[in-house]
Design an enzyme around this catalytic site. Structure first.
Site, short mmCIF file in Angstrom:
data_model
loop_
_atom_site.label_atom_id
_atom_site.label_comp_id
_atom_site.label_asym_id
_atom_site.label_seq_id
_atom_site.Cartn_x
_atom_site.Cartn_y
_atom_site.Cartn_z
N ARG A 214 0.84 -1.21 0.00
CA ARG A 214 0.00 0.00 0.00
C ARG A 214 0.88 1.26 0.00
NH1 ARG A 214 -0.47 4.74 2.37
NH2 ARG A 214 0.00 3.80 4.39
N ASP A 215 1.54 1.54 1.11
CA ASP A 215 2.31 2.78 1.20
C ASP A 215 3.43 2.78 0.16
OD1 ASP A 215 3.21 5.21 2.10
OD2 ASP A 215 3.31 4.65 4.20
N HIS B 45 5.60 4.44 12.52
CA HIS B 45 5.53 4.37 11.04
C HIS B 45 6.49 5.44 10.53
CE1 HIS B 45 3.02 4.13 7.18
NE2 HIS B 45 3.63 5.29 7.03
N CYS C 64 4.87 9.59 -0.43
CA CYS C 64 3.46 9.95 -0.25
C CYS C 64 3.07 10.94 -1.34
CB CYS C 64 3.24 10.58 1.12
SG CYS C 64 1.54 11.13 1.37
P1 HMG Z 1 -13.39 14.35 -1.69
O1 HMG Z 1 -13.18 14.78 -3.10
O2 HMG Z 1 -13.51 15.42 -0.65
O3 HMG Z 1 -14.62 13.33 -1.56
O4 HMG Z 1 -12.21 13.39 -1.29
P2 HMG Z 1 -16.12 13.40 -1.92
O5 HMG Z 1 -16.85 12.63 -0.86
O6 HMG Z 1 -16.54 14.82 -2.21
O7 HMG Z 1 -16.20 12.55 -3.29
C1 HMG Z 1 -15.60 13.03 -4.48
C2 HMG Z 1 -15.49 11.89 -5.48
O8 HMG Z 1 -14.65 10.86 -4.96
C3 HMG Z 1 -16.80 11.21 -5.81
O9 HMG Z 1 -16.72 10.74 -7.15
C4 HMG Z 1 -16.82 10.01 -4.90
O10 HMG Z 1 -17.58 8.96 -5.40
C5 HMG Z 1 -15.36 9.62 -4.90
P3 HMG Z 1 -17.36 11.56 -8.37
O11 HMG Z 1 -18.82 11.73 -7.99
O12 HMG Z 1 -16.61 12.87 -8.42
O13 HMG Z 1 -17.12 10.67 -9.53
N1 HMG Z 1 -14.99 8.93 -3.66
C6 HMG Z 1 -14.48 7.68 -3.60
N2 HMG Z 1 -14.19 6.78 -4.57
C7 HMG Z 1 -13.71 5.59 -4.15
N3 HMG Z 1 -13.48 5.27 -2.85
C8 HMG Z 1 -13.75 6.15 -1.89
C9 HMG Z 1 -14.28 7.41 -2.26
N4 HMG Z 1 -14.66 8.48 -1.53
C10 HMG Z 1 -15.09 9.40 -2.41
N5 HMG Z 1 -13.52 5.83 -0.61
C11 HMG Z 1 -11.32 11.55 -0.05
C12 HMG Z 1 -12.10 12.85 0.02
C13 HMG Z 1 -10.95 11.20 1.38
C14 HMG Z 1 -12.18 10.47 -0.66
C15 HMG Z 1 -10.05 11.78 -0.92
O14 HMG Z 1 -9.39 12.90 -0.43
C16 HMG Z 1 -9.13 10.60 -0.89
O15 HMG Z 1 -9.44 9.52 -1.40
N6 HMG Z 1 -7.95 10.78 -0.32
C17 HMG Z 1 -7.01 9.66 -0.20
C18 HMG Z 1 -5.66 10.19 0.02
C19 HMG Z 1 -4.69 9.05 0.15
O16 HMG Z 1 -4.99 7.89 -0.06
N7 HMG Z 1 -3.45 9.43 0.51
C20 HMG Z 1 -2.38 8.49 0.65
C21 HMG Z 1 -2.58 7.58 1.82
S1 HMG Z 1 -2.28 8.34 3.39
C22 HMG Z 1 -0.59 8.06 3.68
O17 HMG Z 1 0.10 7.60 2.81
C23 HMG Z 1 -0.07 8.38 5.03
C24 HMG Z 1 0.22 7.14 5.88
O18 HMG Z 1 1.10 6.26 5.21
C25 HMG Z 1 0.84 7.57 7.19
C26 HMG Z 1 2.02 8.54 6.97
O19 HMG Z 1 3.05 8.14 6.45
O20 HMG Z 1 1.81 9.70 7.26
C27 HMG Z 1 -1.06 6.37 6.20
MG MG Z 2 3.21 6.45 5.17
#
Ligand code: HMG
Ligand code: MG
Length: 303
Positions: free
Chosen positions: A15-16, A207, A240
């Site tokens: 994933r990450d 992490h 990221c």
């Molecule tokens: P948003 O645009 O505010 O969401 O995003 P929304 O509810 O307004 O929906 C907008 C569109 O997204 C819609 O589609 C939804 O259907 C779709 P449209 O009508 O425009 O076609 N949608 C989704 N589709 C699939 N699965 C879903 C989903 N939710 C909405 N779950 C949201 C908000 C949170 C969804 C967005 O910002 C997002 O997906 N962010 C993910 C960011 C991410 O994955 N970042 C990397 C992981 S975090 C990380 O790496 C850190 C970590 O490792 C720890 C560290 O190191 O710090 C964990």
């Molecule tokens: Mg991370």
């Protein structure tokens, strides 16, 4: 100094590690990677993210990946879940553990999940309830616990505030994440100890991204204060999408080598992980970013 006898490594490479790759990695490659990691003996593998494919295109195959893996009994397969839409997909895919992921920095919360910290907690609430109702484990992750790419310093009180809120949502485990790898040992110990005042240290994890080369030192510092769960990414894969320039998590092979030297049990077979690291690095046409993995591979070639 007493160090823990046993450590749980959460392998987050699938994933990450892969989420930031530009070229689409076929689901079959991710499946083979996860299966190799499952055979290595990890108790927990972060296999998928049910996030918006517009935000993180690489994770769009998460359902296919979850359906294709050969599940090993006893392995917990985790996935990131930002909202109820993601929860529905994660439940359908049969994940064992749901990871709600917030941040200790407002700026990063906005960039990563498009809402404030307070809003994120409200979004997580129904996800947490649904996870519990369905008998799934619940983990909470706190990005930018050691610093933020947008805001810079992050006060420890901001971290402990999110720890408390995630505890109140019923998290079984909470990750202290150094998203951009800026932490150093004393600061890491201070953050871990402050977090431990809010949540049992046995269920806190480190992490650490290795951007500044501090991750192994930070793991050792965390062990010294009693942390016994660490995240690592095979071959040091990763970065990221919302933290420019951030490199991967600490390489799993390097962590296993360290822990083996400290006689700390992990249940993970280092050689099998080295092979998995070489497998995915070959697919990505690059040298693995694991010092121990590359050294052990070179040594094999010499014998
Ligand atoms: P948003 O645009 O505010 O969401 O995003 P929304 O509810 O307004 O929906 C907008 C569109 O997204 C819609 O589609 C939804 O259907 C779709 P449209 O009508 O425009 O076609 N949608 C989704 N589709 C699939 N699965 C879903 C989903 N939710 C909405 N779950 C949201 C908000 C949170 C969804 C967005 O910002 C997002 O997906 N962010 C993910 C960011 C991410 O994955 N970042 C990397 C992981 S975090 C990380 O790496 C850190 C970590 O490792 C720890 C560290 O190191 O710090 C964990
Ligand atoms: Mg991370």
């Amino acid at each position: 100094m007493n160090l823990p006898d046993k450590v749980k490594i959460v392998e987050v490479g699938p994933r990450d590690g892969l989420q930031n790759e530009k070229d689409t990695i076929p689901a079959a490659v991710k499946i083979e990677l996860i299966d190799r990691l499952s055979r290595a003996g990890f108790a927990n593998i972060e296999a998928a993210a049910f996030v918006s494919p517009k935000w993180v295109p690489q994770m769009a195959t998460s359902s296919e990946v979850m359906a294709g893996i050969a599940r090993q009994p006893g392995v917990v397969y985790s996935a990131l879940v930002p909202n109820m839409q993601g929860f529905a997909a994660a439940l359908q895919a049969g994940v064992d553990e749901v990871v709600i992921f917030g941040a200790a920095s407002e700026a990063f919360s906005q960039k990563n999940i498009n809402c404030s910290i307070a809003e994120s907690i409200e979004r997580f609430r129904p996800v947490a309830e649904a996870a519990k109702q369905n008998g799934l484990r619940l983990r909470g992750s706190i990005s930018c616990a050691l610093g933020c790419p947008y805001q810079g310093d992050v006060p420890i009180a901001a971290v402990t505030d999110v720890v408390r809120r995630l505890r109140e949502l019923g998290c079984d485990e909470i990750d202290i994440a150094d998203t951009i790898g800026v932490g150093t040992p004393q600061k890491v110990q201070a953050v871990m100890q402050a977090a431990a005042a809010e949540f049992s240290i046995e269920r806190l994890s480190g992490h650490f991204h290795d951007t500044y080369g501090q991750a192994l030192a930070n793991i050792y510092a965390s062990l010294e204060v009693g942390v016994s769960i660490f995240h690592a990414s095979v071959a040091g894969l990763g970065g990221c999408p919302y933290a420019k320039g951030a490199t991967g998590n600490v390489a799993t092979e390097d962590v296993l080598y360290l822990l083996r030297g400290l006689s700390i049990e992990t249940g993970v077979d280092l050689d099998t992980v080295v092979d998995a690291g070489q497998f995915i690095s070959t697919h990505l046409h690059r040298k693995a970013a694991s010092r121990a993995g590359n050294a052990l591979t070179a040594k094999r070639g010499n014998t």
